[in-house]
Design a protein around this motif. Structure first.
Motif, PDB file in Angstrom:
ATOM      1  N   GLY A 235     -67.438-145.034 -41.553  1.00 20.79           N
ATOM      2  CA  GLY A 235     -66.059-144.580 -41.499  1.00 20.79           C
ATOM      3  C   GLY A 235     -65.856-143.083 -41.537  1.00 20.79           C
ATOM      4  N   PHE A 236     -66.893-142.293 -41.306  1.00 16.97           N
ATOM      5  CA  PHE A 236     -66.743-140.843 -41.440  1.00 16.97           C
ATOM      6  C   PHE A 236     -66.057-140.249 -40.214  1.00 16.97           C
ATOM      7  N   GLN A 237     -65.281-139.184 -40.472  1.00 18.38           N
ATOM      8  CA  GLN A 237     -64.364-138.642 -39.474  1.00 18.38           C
ATOM      9  C   GLN A 237     -64.911-137.445 -38.710  1.00 18.38           C
ATOM     10  N   THR A 238     -65.862-136.728 -39.297  1.00 18.82           N
ATOM     11  CA  THR A 238     -66.399-135.531 -38.654  1.00 18.82           C
ATOM     12  C   THR A 238     -67.889-135.710 -38.392  1.00 18.82           C
ATOM     13  N   ALA A 239     -68.401-134.961 -37.426  1.00 20.47           N
ATOM     14  CA  ALA A 239     -69.824-135.050 -37.106  1.00 20.47           C
ATOM     15  C   ALA A 239     -70.683-134.589 -38.283  1.00 20.47           C
ATOM     16  N   THR A 240     -70.237-133.538 -38.969  1.00 18.37           N
ATOM     17  CA  THR A 240     -70.991-133.037 -40.122  1.00 18.37           C
ATOM     18  C   THR A 240     -70.974-134.050 -41.252  1.00 18.37           C
ATOM     19  N   GLY A 241     -69.816-134.625 -41.518  1.00 22.70           N
ATOM     20  CA  GLY A 241     -69.719-135.652 -42.545  1.00 22.70           C
ATOM     21  C   GLY A 241     -70.584-136.849 -42.226  1.00 22.70           C
ATOM     22  N   GLN A 242     -70.603-137.249 -40.967  1.00 18.51           N
ATOM     23  CA  GLN A 242     -71.426-138.388 -40.555  1.00 18.51           C
ATOM     24  C   GLN A 242     -72.907-138.111 -40.773  1.00 18.51           C
ATOM     25  N   GLN A 243     -73.333-136.907 -40.453  1.00 23.82           N
ATOM     26  CA  GLN A 243     -74.740-136.544 -40.653  1.00 23.82           C
ATOM     27  C   GLN A 243     -75.126-136.613 -42.130  1.00 23.82           C
TER      28      GLN A 243
END
Length: 219
Positions: free
Chosen positions: A185-193
């Motif tokens: 459910g992460f919204q940003t590419a950095t958060g997803q990483q």
């Protein structure tokens, strides 16, 4: 002073920290706010976002403490947003910026189910959810379960192969009902990483726990 942990906006932090609730718990205390702010800075360094607005939302996002097992839990972020709006109004913030902070606070919550509409809302949602993953996610999960009186796991069926999951009774079940679902459910590419890294730590802990209680993982 604790406000120095929130550089470069120490003056704002000092004003807002005075409004922290007294009835918070160890999963939503000052240390949590510091960790979320550090996550915010790490994500915003790549993704961007208004840092002053993000700090205000970070410090106010858990401003109304509602326990996990309280029926009002899904309303906690809305209540915190309303309170945050009143605090920022008293500090002389403009209405448009207050509304922006309110949305960031409302949208951060997993249980509220509100889609973030701004970059800042996406950044804070990711920053807060990162704290529910990895080693910190494990620590907070078992801390909260201890407060609620939950058992570590079902000794007869630890992985719920022949029963319904019940994370109110068994802490290990919460990995399946929530923690191991957060990565998607992460919204940003950095958060997803960052979430992918911490998700792997959750899995490693779960595998180690099962091995130590004599269970082979069915995942």
């Amino acid at each position: 002073m604790s406000s120095s942990l929130f550089a470069p906006h120490q003056a704002l932090a000092e004003s807002l920290l005075a409004h922290l609730p007294d009835d918070t718990d160890g999963a939503h205390d000052l240390a949590h706010l510091v960790r979320v702010w550090r996550n915010v800075q790490r994500i915003a360094a790549v993704e961007g976002g208004d840092r002053e607005l993000l700090l205000a939302a970070t410090l106010l996002h858990d401003g109304v403490h509602v326990p996990k097992n309280d029926p009002r839990r899904a309303q906690a972020s809305r209540l915190a947003a309303e309170q945050g709006g009143r605090i920022l109004t008293a500090l002389g913030w403009q209405t448009a910026r207050i509304d922006a902070v309110r949305h960031v606070i409302e949208a951060h919550s997993f249980s509220a189910g509100i889609e973030p509409q701004t970059l800042e809302a996406r950044v804070l949602q990711d920053a807060d959810r990162l704290d529910a993953l990895g080693a910190l996610g494990v620590a907070r999960c078992f801390y909260t379960a201890g407060q609620m009186g939950s058992a570590l796991y079902d000794p007869f069926d630890p992985q719920a192969t022949n029963r319904a999951l019940d994370d109110q009774r068994f802490t290990l079940d919460h990995f399946e009902t929530k923690l191991l679902t957060l990565k998607e459910g992460f919204q940003t590419a950095t958060g997803q990483q960052l979430a992918t890294q911490r998700h792997a730590r959750l899995l490693a802990f779960r595998e180690a726990l099962l091995e130590e209680i004599g269970e082979a993982s069915i995942r």
